[in-house]
Design an enzyme around this catalytic site. Sequence first.
Site, PDB file in Angstrom:
ATOM      1  N   ALA A 112       4.781  -1.383   7.607  1.00 20.06           N
ATOM      2  CA  ALA A 112       4.166  -0.575   8.700  1.00 20.06           C
ATOM      3  C   ALA A 112       3.261   0.194   8.089  1.00 20.06           C
ATOM      4  O   ALA A 112       2.198   0.100   8.632  1.00 20.06           O
ATOM      5  CB  ALA A 112       5.276   0.229   9.492  1.00 20.06           C
ATOM      6  N   ASP A 113       3.418   0.698   6.720  1.00 18.29           N
ATOM      7  CA  ASP A 113       2.231   1.528   6.243  1.00 18.29           C
ATOM      8  C   ASP A 113       1.064   0.731   5.679  1.00 18.29           C
ATOM      9  O   ASP A 113      -0.085   0.852   6.077  1.00 18.29           O
ATOM     10  CB  ASP A 113       2.837   2.069   5.025  1.00 18.29           C
ATOM     11  CG  ASP A 113       3.222   3.697   5.329  1.00 18.29           C
ATOM     12  OD1 ASP A 113       2.776   4.268   6.241  1.00 18.29           O
ATOM     13  OD2 ASP A 113       4.316   4.086   4.650  1.00 18.29           O
ATOM     14  N   LEU A 114       1.584  -0.407   5.119  1.00 14.77           N
ATOM     15  CA  LEU A 114       0.395  -1.399   4.639  1.00 14.77           C
ATOM     16  C   LEU A 114      -0.226  -1.939   5.678  1.00 14.77           C
ATOM     17  O   LEU A 114      -1.611  -2.340   5.828  1.00 14.77           O
ATOM     18  CB  LEU A 114       1.172  -2.415   3.782  1.00 14.77           C
ATOM     19  CG  LEU A 114       1.821  -1.756   2.523  1.00 14.77           C
ATOM     20  CD1 LEU A 114       2.604  -2.865   1.901  1.00 14.77           C
ATOM     21  CD2 LEU A 114       0.955  -1.297   1.607  1.00 14.77           C
ATOM     22  N   GLY A 164      -2.665   0.257   6.859  1.00 19.68           N
ATOM     23  CA  GLY A 164      -3.863   0.550   6.081  1.00 19.68           C
ATOM     24  C   GLY A 164      -5.030  -0.540   6.291  1.00 19.68           C
ATOM     25  O   GLY A 164      -5.956  -0.255   6.063  1.00 19.68           O
TER      26      GLY A 164
END
Length: 411
Positions: A169-171, A174
């Site tokens: 989810a973070d990647l 980003g």
Amino acid sequence: MKYPLEGITVLDLSHALAGPYCSTLLADFGADVIKIEPSESGEISRSWGFPLPGGVENEYFTSLHRNKKGMALDLKHAEGRAILMRMIEKADVVLENFRPGTLDKFGLGYEQARERNAGIVYCSISGFGLDGPYRDRAGMDLIIQAESGMISVTGEPGGRGVRAGVSIADLTGGMNAALGILLALRVREKTGAGQLVDVSMMEGQMSLLGTILGAYLSTGEVPGPMGTAYKPILPYQTFRTRSRDLALAVGTEKLWKDFCPAIGCPELVDDPRYASNRARNRNRPALIDRLQEVFLTKTYEEWEAILVDSGIPVGAINNMEELVNHPQVKARGSLVEVEHPRAGKLRMVGVPVRLSETPGAIRTAAPLLGEHNDEVLRDMLGLSAEQIAALRRTGAFGPNASAPPLKSDDR
């Protein structure tokens, strides 16, 4: 032009993973990324991960902040906020992933920024987006994987859902932020106007789940975890062999017709239960059992040779040690070495997108806390050494910033 994004200045106020991953993608391709950190303790990820030689730096921060300049600034201090706003006046991009509204309270939100710089591209990454009932909720990767449904379809059949092996989810957030910034910069080239880029990590996961969501919306059937299998295609999963597991992807009818004779089962081609992908899906358990029985007759290495020779997509399930020593990784130079002033030589993953004429590169190691304060204030704002020293005395760089930061000559 040596790098595609040279001449673009990015003020990176983000922390943890989503925002820093975005700015790393931009920095790798030449953007001048200024990493702005809290002056007392630095960015939160400086305390994450595993320590590197010397015990001060860690692998998490150093691998994520290459190619950036480091600036320590106390945004709770009026003079610190004033410095940042002067930088915003001259920057192209502001990147942040605080909870929505946090920077507005400091007078540093999008509306305040565009009053001073109409061309600013202001990217805000948050868990759930800048509006809606979940707007103010914290959105760490695990929470977004859970809320988005990603965990519900990840894991073994019949078991509890599991988190993906990386912070997906973070990647994804980003990457979507980097895309949004580039799109906004393209518009600015034509219009001269900046804009707000609103990136929701939740919606990023929904975009990855698009085909699974589409199936649910069409059938009303709630999907669950399927291990390594993939419902739209069969066979498309891992199997045990006499040595190690094998990943197999038979994605077309032509591949199916080549695959069956290759594994010694030509009769499966015309078997009405398996003659098409839809038929194979209707008879999934029986076919998987049959194929598993066949794959247990040989080692992975034997099957790899057979299947590669027949043009069938096949792969090994490598661990990190095997990946690092993978012949393709070595041939492509996918891991690169960079010199860090405290930790020495570090190996890290290289630039993932290769351009033939203007390729990205890892040029510098992650900055030390506040390493480039003087350089940024001199080159970006035109301040003299005396003016910088006066600012340092005000506490704008934090209570421990009376001494100048490490200069390049000292590294």
